[in-house]
Motif scaffolding. Structure first.
Motif, PDB file in Angstrom:
ATOM      1  N   LYS A  59       0.552  -1.088   0.407  1.00  7.35           N
ATOM      2  CA  LYS A  59      -0.220  -0.205   0.327  1.00  7.35           C
ATOM      3  C   LYS A  59       0.926   1.006  -0.004  1.00  7.35           C
ATOM      4  N   ILE A  60       0.473   2.176  -0.266  1.00  3.89           N
ATOM      5  CA  ILE A  60       0.880   3.884   0.167  1.00  3.89           C
ATOM      6  C   ILE A  60       0.534   4.764   1.369  1.00  3.89           C
ATOM      7  N   GLN A  61       1.037   4.927   1.553  1.00  2.21           N
ATOM      8  CA  GLN A  61       0.785   5.849   2.842  1.00  2.21           C
ATOM      9  C   GLN A  61       1.112   7.155   2.401  1.00  2.21           C
ATOM     10  N   ILE A  62      -0.153   7.793   1.743  1.00  2.00           N
ATOM     11  CA  ILE A  62      -0.261   9.608   1.407  1.00  2.00           C
ATOM     12  C   ILE A  62      -0.417  10.245   2.381  1.00  2.00           C
ATOM     13  N   PHE A  63      -0.606  10.489   3.830  1.00  2.68           N
ATOM     14  CA  PHE A  63      -0.334  11.035   4.994  1.00  2.68           C
ATOM     15  C   PHE A  63      -0.743   9.783   6.237  1.00  2.68           C
ATOM     16  N   ASN A  64      -0.252  10.942   6.709  1.00  8.16           N
ATOM     17  CA  ASN A  64      -0.158  11.170   8.042  1.00  8.16           C
ATOM     18  C   ASN A  64      -0.421  12.292   9.078  1.00  8.16           C
ATOM     19  N   GLY A  65      -1.546  12.202   9.836  1.00  5.64           N
ATOM     20  CA  GLY A  65      -1.994  13.114  11.011  1.00  5.64           C
ATOM     21  C   GLY A  65      -3.710  12.994  11.738  1.00  5.64           C
ATOM     22  N   ASN A  66      -3.502  14.464  11.827  1.00  6.57           N
ATOM     23  CA  ASN A  66      -4.932  13.622  12.736  1.00  6.57           C
ATOM     24  C   ASN A  66      -6.339  13.611  12.013  1.00  6.57           C
ATOM     25  N   SER A  67      -7.156  13.495  12.804  1.00  8.34           N
ATOM     26  CA  SER A  67      -9.039  12.761  11.693  1.00  8.34           C
ATOM     27  C   SER A  67      -9.241  14.157  11.230  1.00  8.34           C
ATOM     28  N   GLU A  68      -9.061  14.940  11.652  1.00  9.91           N
ATOM     29  CA  GLU A  68     -10.004  15.777  10.471  1.00  9.91           C
ATOM     30  C   GLU A  68      -8.764  15.675   9.286  1.00  9.91           C
ATOM     31  N   ALA A  69      -8.152  16.227   9.440  1.00  5.64           N
ATOM     32  CA  ALA A  69      -7.354  16.283   8.267  1.00  5.64           C
ATOM     33  C   ALA A  69      -6.795  15.735   7.065  1.00  5.64           C
ATOM     34  N   SER A  70      -6.767  13.676   7.679  1.00  2.00           N
ATOM     35  CA  SER A  70      -7.490  12.343   7.418  1.00  2.00           C
ATOM     36  C   SER A  70      -8.721  12.351   6.696  1.00  2.00           C
ATOM     37  N   LYS A  71      -9.584  12.769   7.007  1.00  5.25           N
ATOM     38  CA  LYS A  71     -10.671  12.517   6.167  1.00  5.25           C
ATOM     39  C   LYS A  71     -10.994  13.585   5.399  1.00  5.25           C
ATOM     40  N   LYS A  72     -10.498  14.745   5.034  1.00  3.26           N
ATOM     41  CA  LYS A  72     -10.304  15.611   4.239  1.00  3.26           C
ATOM     42  C   LYS A  72      -9.383  15.043   2.577  1.00  3.26           C
ATOM     43  N   THR A  73      -8.130  14.884   3.487  1.00  4.18           N
ATOM     44  CA  THR A  73      -7.170  14.151   2.619  1.00  4.18           C
ATOM     45  C   THR A  73      -7.763  13.067   1.953  1.00  4.18           C
ATOM     46  N   LEU A  74      -8.557  11.949   2.495  1.00  2.00           N
ATOM     47  CA  LEU A  74      -9.452  10.693   1.990  1.00  2.00           C
ATOM     48  C   LEU A  74     -10.212  11.310   0.944  1.00  2.00           C
ATOM     49  N   ILE A  75     -11.102  12.136   0.995  1.00  2.00           N
ATOM     50  CA  ILE A  75     -12.169  12.872   0.012  1.00  2.00           C
ATOM     51  C   ILE A  75     -11.540  13.381  -0.671  1.00  2.00           C
ATOM     52  N   THR A  92      -2.018   3.973  16.554  1.00  2.00           N
ATOM     53  CA  THR A  92      -1.804   5.130  17.809  1.00  2.00           C
ATOM     54  C   THR A  92      -0.368   6.011  17.903  1.00  2.00           C
ATOM     55  N   PRO A  93      -0.629   7.251  17.901  1.00  2.00           N
ATOM     56  CA  PRO A  93      -1.177   8.727  17.963  1.00  2.00           C
ATOM     57  C   PRO A  93      -2.228   8.825  16.474  1.00  2.00           C
ATOM     58  N   PHE A  94      -1.888   8.765  15.838  1.00  2.00           N
ATOM     59  CA  PHE A  94      -2.088   9.321  14.189  1.00  2.00           C
ATOM     60  C   PHE A  94      -3.538   8.730  13.270  1.00  2.00           C
ATOM     61  N   TYR A  95      -3.811   9.199  13.093  1.00  2.00           N
ATOM     62  CA  TYR A  95      -4.437   8.771  11.147  1.00  2.00           C
ATOM     63  C   TYR A  95      -3.386   8.611  10.163  1.00  2.00           C
ATOM     64  N   LYS A  96      -3.826   7.294   9.146  1.00  2.00           N
ATOM     65  CA  LYS A  96      -3.140   7.205   8.375  1.00  2.00           C
ATOM     66  C   LYS A  96      -3.878   6.690   7.370  1.00  2.00           C
ATOM     67  N   VAL A  97      -3.633   7.713   5.698  1.00  2.00           N
ATOM     68  CA  VAL A  97      -4.162   7.401   5.214  1.00  2.00           C
ATOM     69  C   VAL A  97      -3.857   6.264   3.197  1.00  2.00           C
ATOM     70  N   TRP A  98      -4.165   5.462   3.787  1.00  2.00           N
ATOM     71  CA  TRP A  98      -3.624   4.420   2.510  1.00  2.00           C
ATOM     72  C   TRP A  98      -4.464   4.255   1.673  1.00  2.00           C
ATOM     73  N   VAL A  99      -3.977   3.914   0.129  1.00  2.00           N
ATOM     74  CA  VAL A  99      -4.782   3.912  -0.928  1.00  2.00           C
ATOM     75  C   VAL A  99      -3.689   2.509  -1.766  1.00  2.00           C
ATOM     76  N   GLY A 100      -4.452   2.200  -2.310  1.00  2.00           N
ATOM     77  CA  GLY A 100      -4.061   0.562  -3.158  1.00  2.00           C
ATOM     78  C   GLY A 100      -4.105  -1.117  -2.930  1.00  2.00           C
ATOM     79  N   ASN A 101      -3.806  -1.375  -3.213  1.00  2.00           N
ATOM     80  CA  ASN A 101      -3.725  -2.732  -3.221  1.00  2.00           C
ATOM     81  C   ASN A 101      -2.777  -3.644  -4.150  1.00  2.00           C
ATOM     82  N   PHE A 102      -2.136  -3.444  -4.000  1.00  2.00           N
ATOM     83  CA  PHE A 102      -0.627  -3.540  -4.930  1.00  2.00           C
ATOM     84  C   PHE A 102      -0.235  -4.803  -4.628  1.00  2.00           C
TER      85      PHE A 102
END
Length: 130
Positions: A59-75, A92-102
């Protein structure tokens, strides 16, 4: 004369256990009334779990941070890239946005190079089972 010899006490214990087991076997008729919405929710959860495969895939992690920013990044990512799977993972303590399934590392690296243009902090990961 002592009535409670070791032999008699073992017999009494055995008899008590036998009676207890017979009573517990008889009392195991249980009827569960389950709400239909619960079953629907369970099926939805099964679908979500099957779509988030955390195993031998990259997978590719495109974001690492707080909840609100991760939701915005995902959308935002889902609007721009309809061909990728994307999800938010909490580690813990971060939200991460993962993309892909390679399936292969080469495929993941090729996509990482494309995504780094928009997300310079993107990294390649191979999640292990949690």
């Amino acid at each position: 004369m002592n009535y409670f010899t070791e032999k008699n006490s073992l017999k009494l214990l055995f008899l008590t256990l036998c009676l207890f087991n017979i009573n517990s076997i008889k009392s195991q008729n249980v009827v569960v009334n389950q709400d239909l919405k619960f079953e629907q929710l369970l099926n939805e959860k099964r679908k979500v779990n099957s779509s988030i495969t955390i195993n031998n895939r990259y997978k590719i992690q495109i974001f690492n941070g707080n909840s609100e920013a991760s939701k915005k990044t995902l959308i935002q990512f889902k609007k721009e890239n309809k061909s990728y799977d994307a999800t938010i993972i909490f580690n813990t303590p971060f939200y991460k946005v993962w993309v892909g399934n390679f399936k292969t590392r080469i495929e993941a690296e090729r996509n990482l190079n494309l995504l780094k243009k928009k997300y310079p902090n993107a990294i390649l990961i191979k999640p292990s089972k949690i």
